[in-house]
Write a protein that holds these residues in place. Sequence first.
Motif, PDB file in Angstrom:
ATOM      1  N   ALA A 188       0.985  -1.199  -0.099  1.00  0.00           N
ATOM      2  CA  ALA A 188      -0.006   0.071  -0.107  1.00  0.00           C
ATOM      3  C   ALA A 188       0.908   1.396  -0.096  1.00  0.00           C
ATOM      4  O   ALA A 188       2.018   1.243   0.608  1.00  0.00           O
ATOM      5  CB  ALA A 188      -1.010   0.154   1.225  1.00  0.00           C
ATOM      6  N   GLY A 189       0.398   2.492  -0.619  1.00  0.00           N
ATOM      7  CA  GLY A 189       0.966   3.373  -0.564  1.00  0.00           C
ATOM      8  C   GLY A 189       0.245   4.728  -1.153  1.00  0.00           C
ATOM      9  O   GLY A 189      -0.571   4.566  -1.978  1.00  0.00           O
ATOM     10  N   HIS A 190       0.789   5.962  -0.742  1.00  0.00           N
ATOM     11  CA  HIS A 190       0.294   7.152  -1.265  1.00  0.00           C
ATOM     12  C   HIS A 190      -0.538   7.999  -0.244  1.00  0.00           C
ATOM     13  O   HIS A 190      -1.677   7.569   0.328  1.00  0.00           O
ATOM     14  CB  HIS A 190      -0.769   6.895  -2.440  1.00  0.00           C
ATOM     15  CG  HIS A 190      -0.500   8.537  -3.441  1.00  0.00           C
ATOM     16  ND1 HIS A 190       0.243   8.609  -4.358  1.00  0.00           N
ATOM     17  CD2 HIS A 190      -1.525   9.555  -3.270  1.00  0.00           C
ATOM     18  CE1 HIS A 190       0.075   9.816  -4.785  1.00  0.00           C
ATOM     19  NE2 HIS A 190      -0.820  10.431  -3.916  1.00  0.00           N
ATOM     20  N   ASP A 191       0.144   8.843   0.437  1.00  0.00           N
ATOM     21  CA  ASP A 191      -0.362   9.759   1.605  1.00  0.00           C
ATOM     22  C   ASP A 191      -0.699   9.190   2.818  1.00  0.00           C
ATOM     23  O   ASP A 191      -1.382   9.534   3.605  1.00  0.00           O
ATOM     24  CB  ASP A 191      -1.827  10.304   1.212  1.00  0.00           C
ATOM     25  CG  ASP A 191      -1.496  11.631   0.074  1.00  0.00           C
ATOM     26  OD1 ASP A 191      -0.209  11.831  -0.274  1.00  0.00           O
ATOM     27  OD2 ASP A 191      -2.600  11.955  -0.737  1.00  0.00           O
ATOM     28  N   LEU A 192      -0.217   7.817   2.950  1.00  0.00           N
ATOM     29  CA  LEU A 192       0.032   7.266   4.305  1.00  0.00           C
ATOM     30  C   LEU A 192       0.964   8.079   5.347  1.00  0.00           C
ATOM     31  O   LEU A 192       2.018   8.701   4.656  1.00  0.00           O
ATOM     32  CB  LEU A 192       0.594   5.831   4.249  1.00  0.00           C
ATOM     33  CG  LEU A 192      -0.433   4.856   3.482  1.00  0.00           C
ATOM     34  CD1 LEU A 192       0.211   3.624   3.498  1.00  0.00           C
ATOM     35  CD2 LEU A 192      -1.759   4.799   4.330  1.00  0.00           C
ATOM     36  N   SER A 193       0.726   8.305   6.535  1.00  0.00           N
ATOM     37  CA  SER A 193       1.430   9.156   7.460  1.00  0.00           C
ATOM     38  C   SER A 193       1.596   8.477   8.792  1.00  0.00           C
ATOM     39  O   SER A 193       0.781   7.533   9.202  1.00  0.00           O
ATOM     40  CB  SER A 193       0.839  10.450   7.378  1.00  0.00           C
ATOM     41  OG  SER A 193      -0.392  10.471   8.046  1.00  0.00           O
ATOM     42  N   LEU A 194       2.050   9.351   9.690  1.00  0.00           N
ATOM     43  CA  LEU A 194       2.188   8.883  11.023  1.00  0.00           C
ATOM     44  C   LEU A 194       0.903   8.842  11.618  1.00  0.00           C
ATOM     45  O   LEU A 194       0.538   8.122  12.592  1.00  0.00           O
ATOM     46  CB  LEU A 194       3.017   9.767  11.892  1.00  0.00           C
ATOM     47  CG  LEU A 194       4.729   9.420  11.819  1.00  0.00           C
ATOM     48  CD1 LEU A 194       5.552  10.597  12.519  1.00  0.00           C
ATOM     49  CD2 LEU A 194       5.040   8.235  12.097  1.00  0.00           C
ATOM     50  N   ASP A 195       0.156   9.842  11.330  1.00  0.00           N
ATOM     51  CA  ASP A 195      -1.378  10.116  11.869  1.00  0.00           C
ATOM     52  C   ASP A 195      -2.199   8.963  11.567  1.00  0.00           C
ATOM     53  O   ASP A 195      -3.128   8.359  12.150  1.00  0.00           O
ATOM     54  CB  ASP A 195      -2.016  11.253  11.071  1.00  0.00           C
ATOM     55  CG  ASP A 195      -1.270  12.666  11.771  1.00  0.00           C
ATOM     56  OD1 ASP A 195      -0.744  12.511  12.719  1.00  0.00           O
ATOM     57  OD2 ASP A 195      -1.429  13.642  11.095  1.00  0.00           O
TER      58      ASP A 195
END
Length: 237
Positions: A188-195
């Motif tokens: 998975a990926g794109h705009d994943l973040s610590l939040d």
Amino acid sequence: MTKLSVNINKIATLRNSRGGNVPNLLKFAEDIERFGGQGITIHPRPDERHIKYQDARDLVSVVKTEFNIEGNPIQSFIDLVLETKPTQVTLVPDAIDALTSNAGWDTIKHQSFLQEVVQEFQQNGIRTSIFIGTDLKLVEAAAKTGSDRIELYTEDFAAQFNIGNKEAIKPYTTAAVLAHTLGLGINAGHDLSLDNIQFFKENIPNLAEVSIGHSLIVESLYLGIENVVNMYLHRLQ
């Protein structure tokens, strides 16, 4: 544990902005691994506005974990991947002038083409992954290409999560369950973040790998790259 692959495109962008070799992309990749990162991702584009094709060649002898090259399989990209033989190639249907990845594959329309590309890479010992949305028919068609994995395009989840809509995870969970049933690994990926990464991980069964670049680098401006890498690793446990 879900593996963390760090996309270093933004480091190349910063380097290119001054025309020299600061920051040193190869040293940065080495440091990411030293800090605990489990993979390095790059996404070279034809105009080489951030990652250059030579960077891919140079990183082959530097990356000791997993090396993932993303991109649209135009001939020059295919040639580069076959030359460098990364651990994984992720096929992304970027338009040449796309600012960033903005859509997954229509694996029904492009099934024959993808099947040929996947087969060529696999014959050279390169694991393949197809960048895709959550449409179940497209997940089924991705499996028919013979691909090893899919990479779920998570921009919509991230945008909805940011405004408090946690229900946006459901299509991703459903797609992941189907993909696993069909024998596909799940990235998975794109705009994943610590939040949002921990919530995403907790709701996506059999999540093998996430590729994170922009958010991770931005967060590192405030918190430091070593600290941020380990914060992701903790959330992905």
